[in-house]
Design an enzyme around this catalytic site. Structure first.
Site, PDB file in Angstrom:
ATOM      1  N   ASP A 210       0.829  -1.205   0.000  1.00 27.96           N
ATOM      2  CA  ASP A 210       0.000   0.000   0.000  1.00 27.96           C
ATOM      3  C   ASP A 210       0.868   1.261   0.000  1.00 27.96           C
ATOM      4  O   ASP A 210       2.106   1.175  -0.046  1.00 27.96           O
ATOM      5  CB  ASP A 210      -0.927  -0.049   1.217  1.00 27.96           C
ATOM      6  CG  ASP A 210      -2.339   0.414   0.917  1.00 27.96           C
ATOM      7  OD1 ASP A 210      -2.514   1.235   0.000  1.00 27.96           O
ATOM      8  OD2 ASP A 210      -3.282  -0.036   1.594  1.00 27.96           O
TER       9      ASP A 210
ATOM     10  N   ASP B  50      -9.593   3.320  -3.561  1.00 21.62           N
ATOM     11  CA  ASP B  50     -10.336   2.146  -3.103  1.00 21.62           C
ATOM     12  C   ASP B  50     -11.757   2.146  -3.656  1.00 21.62           C
ATOM     13  O   ASP B  50     -12.431   3.181  -3.671  1.00 21.62           O
ATOM     14  CB  ASP B  50     -10.416   2.120  -1.580  1.00 21.62           C
ATOM     15  CG  ASP B  50      -9.067   1.894  -0.932  1.00 21.62           C
ATOM     16  OD1 ASP B  50      -8.087   1.644  -1.662  1.00 21.62           O
ATOM     17  OD2 ASP B  50      -8.991   1.988   0.308  1.00 21.62           O
TER      18      ASP B  50
ATOM     19  N   GLU C  26      -0.649   2.023  -5.007  1.00 19.83           N
ATOM     20  CA  GLU C  26      -0.459   3.450  -4.698  1.00 19.83           C
ATOM     21  C   GLU C  26      -1.560   4.302  -5.303  1.00 19.83           C
ATOM     22  O   GLU C  26      -1.400   5.523  -5.424  1.00 19.83           O
ATOM     23  CB  GLU C  26       0.949   3.917  -5.075  1.00 19.83           C
ATOM     24  CG  GLU C  26       1.340   3.809  -6.514  1.00 19.83           C
ATOM     25  CD  GLU C  26       0.783   4.937  -7.368  1.00 19.83           C
ATOM     26  OE1 GLU C  26       1.283   6.052  -7.303  1.00 19.83           O
ATOM     27  OE2 GLU C  26      -0.173   4.674  -8.116  1.00 19.83           O
ATOM     28  N   TRP C  27      -2.679   3.654  -5.711  1.00 15.89           N
ATOM     29  CA  TRP C  27      -3.945   4.309  -6.045  1.00 15.89           C
ATOM     30  C   TRP C  27      -3.902   5.112  -7.349  1.00 15.89           C
ATOM     31  O   TRP C  27      -4.786   5.934  -7.597  1.00 15.89           O
ATOM     32  CB  TRP C  27      -4.424   5.214  -4.903  1.00 15.89           C
ATOM     33  CG  TRP C  27      -4.180   4.679  -3.542  1.00 15.89           C
ATOM     34  CD1 TRP C  27      -4.428   3.415  -3.091  1.00 15.89           C
ATOM     35  CD2 TRP C  27      -3.620   5.386  -2.429  1.00 15.89           C
ATOM     36  NE1 TRP C  27      -4.060   3.279  -1.774  1.00 15.89           N
ATOM     37  CE2 TRP C  27      -3.550   4.484  -1.343  1.00 15.89           C
ATOM     38  CE3 TRP C  27      -3.166   6.696  -2.248  1.00 15.89           C
ATOM     39  CZ2 TRP C  27      -3.053   4.838  -0.097  1.00 15.89           C
ATOM     40  CZ3 TRP C  27      -2.664   7.045  -1.002  1.00 15.89           C
ATOM     41  CH2 TRP C  27      -2.618   6.119   0.051  1.00 15.89           C
ATOM     42  N   GLY C  28      -2.887   4.899  -8.169  1.00 13.43           N
ATOM     43  CA  GLY C  28      -2.800   5.625  -9.426  1.00 13.43           C
ATOM     44  C   GLY C  28      -2.323   7.057  -9.284  1.00 13.43           C
ATOM     45  O   GLY C  28      -2.300   7.804 -10.265  1.00 13.43           O
TER      46      GLY C  28
END
Length: 396
Positions: free
Chosen positions: A154, A209, A187-189
């Protein structure tokens, strides 16, 4: 003179190869198709996980037919770890996991499944637990010793860290540890990993998320971040060029079976993720799922579209009057087409194949119905309900 020429040639050769950047390996034989499995977070979050839940989930994955349908990984997300010992080794929660992580991994392996675990690139995990910053090589050795097959890393509490370099560090640590481990970058883009992550990990998150809700877009710090089925779906547009065998865009895990979606929305969610060649990580309590949820998750023909060996990510070719059309080329010359009504009203269809450069004469199979529906020589007509999909497979 001849020896001098040979020596000069050798120096030139050495200089040439020295100029080529050396790229560490990332176990290139892994994740040839999008990974399939189960992750604990969407249903159990931090407080609900323990050794019993994970063991029973592994049992259920086999008994439900999900293993036979292609699901392989059992992944524990955040909150399994509590501290580090005097030597700096990561310590699992002894109350939740009294027999330790290796014993749990061994049990998962005994079922013919693979075992995954979670960490974070920052100083602490998203739930405030010990993370891997400064301990990458030590943690990678520990994961390998435990028998980990899949690592999700994460991006919380990272301060000014460079995303690419942080994930390269863990990639190199995993490689040095010597055990083939699928590496999932979460890393969520935020740092556009699709531009650089193919040489770092096997899959990377392209958005924030997902939420257990149909339509919502989290604006975050002013940028679109996801937060729902439609929110995460919309952030995939244009990313198809970056996906392929061994390197996949990841729109996050599945919310099927968690109660926030209607049956039609669950089927659409699953279909769209399969069209995107997305990793299929179930996020429900599969020990107690309904027959309807099981039937969605284990539909072999739909899964086959996600797992197609050609590895093309489907892409949107049209969006008119709330109807989106996605196309996915398949191995052997077949084509998958998804008609998706994201609106709130029933829509009529009058779909001319030539408008989308799909040639005449291909046979059409309605995948969810499991029936033939003519050929592409005639327009495709009918109706489609609110939030529903029609999934078609063309074959010549």
């Amino acid at each position: 003179m001849r020896q001098l020429c040979i020596y000069a040639a050798m120096l030139t050769c050495i200089a040439f190869f020295a100029a080529i950047p050396v790229r560490a390996q990332k176990f290139a034989d892994l994740a040839a198709t999008p990974p399939m499995g189960w992750n604990s977070w969407n249903k159990f979050a931090c407080d609900g996980i323990n050794e019993t839940v994970i063991r029973e989930t592994a049992d259920a994955l086999v008994a439900s037919g999900m293993q036979a349908a292609g699901y392989r990984y059992i992944v524990i997300d955040d909150c399994w770890q509590v501290s580090r010992d005097s030597a700096g080794n990561i310590v699992a929660d002894a109350v939740k996991f009294p027999h330790g992580i290796k014993a749990l991994a061994d049990y998962v392996h005994s079922k013919g499944l693979k075992f995954g675990i979670y960490t974070c690139a920052g100083s602490k995990t998203c739930a405030g637990r010990p993370a891997s910053r400064g301990y990458e090589f030590q943690d990678a050795r520990q994961y390998a010793a435990w028998g980990v097959d899949y690592l999700k890393e994460d991006w919380c509490n990272t301060s000014t860290q460079d995303a690419k370099e942080s994930y390269i560090l863990m990639r190199d640590a995993l490689y040095k540890a010597g055990r083939p481990i699928v590496f999932s970058l979460c890393e969520w883009g935020s740092h556009k990993p699709w531009h650089w992550a193919a040489e770092v990990g096997h899959l990377w998150r392209t958005c924030g998320d997902i939420g257990n809700v149909w339509n919502f877009m989290d604006a975050g710090d002013g940028n679109a971040w996801g937060g729902s089925v439609l929110g995460n779906l919309d952030l995939q547009n244009g990313l198809e060029q970056y996906a392929g065998p061994g390197h996949w865009n990841d729109p996050d895990m599945l919310e099927i079976g968690n109660g926030g979606l209607t049956p039609e929305e669950e089927r659409s969610h699953f279909t769209l993720w399969c069209m995107l060649a997305a990793p299929l990580m179930a996020g429900n309590d599969i020990r107690n799922m309904s027959a309807a949820t099981r039937d969605v998750l284990t539909n072999r023909e739909v899964v086959a579209i996600d797992q197609d060996p050609l590895g093309h990510q489907g892409y949107r070719v049209s969006f008119r009057d709330e109807i989106e059309v996605f196309v996915k080329p398949l191995q052997g010359g077949d084509t998958a087409v998804c008609l998706f009504n994201r609106g709130d009203q029933v829509k009529k269809l009058d779909f001319s194949w030539k408008d989308y450069k799909i040639g005449e004469g291909a046979s059409i199979r309605n995948v969810w119905k499991g029936v033939a529906e003519g050929t592409t020589s005639a327009p495709y007509r009918g109706t489609i309900g609110r939030h529903e999909v029609i999934l078609l497979r063309m074959h010549r």
